[in-house]
Design an enzyme around this catalytic site. Structure first.
Site, short mmCIF file in Angstrom:
data_model
loop_
_atom_site.label_atom_id
_atom_site.label_comp_id
_atom_site.label_asym_id
_atom_site.label_seq_id
_atom_site.Cartn_x
_atom_site.Cartn_y
_atom_site.Cartn_z
N GLY A 13 42.30 26.19 48.62
CA GLY A 13 43.76 25.66 48.60
C GLY A 13 44.82 26.48 48.96
O GLY A 13 45.91 26.46 48.52
N SER A 14 44.61 27.53 49.96
CA SER A 14 45.83 28.43 50.16
C SER A 14 46.77 27.43 51.06
O SER A 14 47.93 27.76 50.89
CB SER A 14 45.31 29.57 51.12
OG SER A 14 44.85 29.01 52.23
N ASN A 15 46.64 26.62 51.94
CA ASN A 15 47.33 25.83 52.66
C ASN A 15 48.10 25.04 51.36
O ASN A 15 49.25 24.66 51.76
CB ASN A 15 46.73 24.94 53.76
CG ASN A 15 46.53 25.60 55.01
OD1 ASN A 15 47.30 26.10 55.67
ND2 ASN A 15 45.24 25.89 55.17
N ARG A 67 31.08 6.01 51.09
CA ARG A 67 32.53 6.52 51.22
C ARG A 67 33.66 5.52 51.18
O ARG A 67 34.62 5.84 50.39
CB ARG A 67 32.68 7.03 53.00
CG ARG A 67 31.94 8.49 53.45
CD ARG A 67 32.42 8.78 54.52
NE ARG A 67 31.47 8.32 55.30
CZ ARG A 67 31.91 8.10 56.96
NH1 ARG A 67 33.03 8.28 57.18
NH2 ARG A 67 30.98 7.61 57.82
N MET A 92 36.99 18.73 52.70
CA MET A 92 35.66 18.35 53.64
C MET A 92 34.92 17.43 53.47
O MET A 92 33.93 17.29 53.00
CB MET A 92 35.04 19.71 53.40
CG MET A 92 35.67 20.83 53.85
SD MET A 92 36.09 21.07 55.56
CE MET A 92 36.72 22.67 55.69
N ARG A 93 35.64 16.07 53.59
CA ARG A 93 34.97 14.81 53.47
C ARG A 93 35.33 14.01 54.48
O ARG A 93 36.57 13.89 54.69
CB ARG A 93 35.16 14.27 51.91
CG ARG A 93 34.22 13.14 51.72
CD ARG A 93 34.20 12.73 50.41
NE ARG A 93 33.35 11.51 50.31
CZ ARG A 93 32.17 11.04 50.17
NH1 ARG A 93 31.30 12.15 49.71
NH2 ARG A 93 31.67 9.88 50.09
N HIS A 111 43.83 22.44 61.07
CA HIS A 111 42.51 22.62 61.54
C HIS A 111 42.83 24.15 62.15
O HIS A 111 43.71 24.19 62.88
CB HIS A 111 41.80 21.70 62.46
CG HIS A 111 40.44 22.30 63.11
ND1 HIS A 111 39.39 22.00 62.30
CD2 HIS A 111 40.22 22.92 64.19
CE1 HIS A 111 38.29 22.68 62.98
NE2 HIS A 111 38.67 23.19 64.07
N ASP A 147 38.96 16.14 63.25
CA ASP A 147 39.77 17.11 63.93
C ASP A 147 40.34 16.74 65.11
O ASP A 147 40.32 17.62 66.36
CB ASP A 147 39.20 18.67 63.79
CG ASP A 147 38.59 19.12 62.47
OD1 ASP A 147 39.27 18.80 61.62
OD2 ASP A 147 37.39 19.75 62.55
N GLU A 176 48.66 29.37 59.83
CA GLU A 176 48.54 28.08 59.16
C GLU A 176 49.69 27.83 58.13
O GLU A 176 50.13 26.67 57.80
CB GLU A 176 47.13 27.90 58.41
CG GLU A 176 45.86 27.79 59.47
CD GLU A 176 44.60 27.65 58.64
OE1 GLU A 176 44.40 26.60 57.89
OE2 GLU A 176 43.75 28.20 59.22
#
Ligand code: GAR
Length: 217
Positions: A13-15, A67, A92-93, A111, A147, A176
């Site tokens: 979670g750095s973004n 999903r 990531m899903r 991305h 992406d 980013e």
């Protein structure tokens, strides 16, 4: 009125942290109303909680390949939080086309490559194997394809001959953290205009700068 944003994460979670930081500014046009993770062990959850942001875990594993069922729970949480916009930060899903359609124009992803080059996994390894001299990061609107989608903002870095995926990633992540808050600022303040596959930023000039690698003599 600030736009209400949910950030979806799966990892450190750095973004997410960069978005939370930016949104602390009184004049930022968005507020982060929730951080939602599909993994209970995502490091970003603690960071978000430490910043006073409500966190929700919706473990995706038990849903397996269903999903739509996962997204039904996710949508309920988004509704409860009154989220108007979504920022994916290392989420990531994959989503169903229906979910993406529902949020089209209101969901951003970041991305770590200059899309459309090197989507998917291991973008830095892909960039190094391709021998590119510039790489970077892209913020884009989410479409069903992974992406891909209208590009909102990109930032570039030089690639050195002795870069490894890790050293390149370290250079790209600083970009980013700079471009994601700016892209959200543009979206939340209504300054992005979608024209088919393209996104235009109203009232923003391009800087006219150039980046060359290796250096010119
Ligand atoms: C970031 O580098 C982001 O660009 C990438 O995952 C990382 C998450 O880091 N996203 C993708 O590769 C999307 N396909 P973070 O959790 O520290 O923000």
């Amino acid at each position: 009125m600030k736009r209400r944003v949910a950030i979806l994460i799966s990892g450190r979670g750095s973004n997410m942290a960069a978005l939370i930081d930016a949104a602390k500014a009184p004049d930022f046009p968005a507020e982060i109303v929730a951080v939602i993770s599909n993994r209970a062990d995502a490091g970003g959850l603690e960071k978000a909680a430490a910043s006073g942001i409500p966190t929700v875990v919706i473990e995706s594993k038990p849903f397996g390949k269903d999903r739509a069922a996962f997204e039904a729970v996710l949508q309920r949480v988004l509704d409860e939080k009154g989220a108007e916009l979504i920022c994916l930060g290392g989420f990531m899903r994959l989503f169903t086309a229906e979910f993406v359609q529902r949020w089209y124009g209101r969901m951003l992803n970041i991305h770590p490559s200059l899309l459309p080059s090197f989507p998917g996994l291991d973008p830095h390894g892909q960039a190094l194997r391709a021998g590119v001299k510039l790489s970077g990061a892209t913020v884009h609107f989410v479409i069903p394809e992974t992406d891909a989608g209208p590009i909102v903002m990109q930032g570039a870095v030089t690639v050195a001959d002795d870069d490894t995926p890790d050293t390149l990633a370290a250079r790209v992540i600083t970009i980013e953290h700079r471009i994601y808050p700016e892209a959200l600022r543009l979206l939340a303040s209504g300054r992005l205009k979608l024209e088919g596959d393209l996104c235009k930023a109203l009232g923003r000039a391009v800087s006219g700068g150039t980046l060359v690698a290796p250096t010119l003599k």
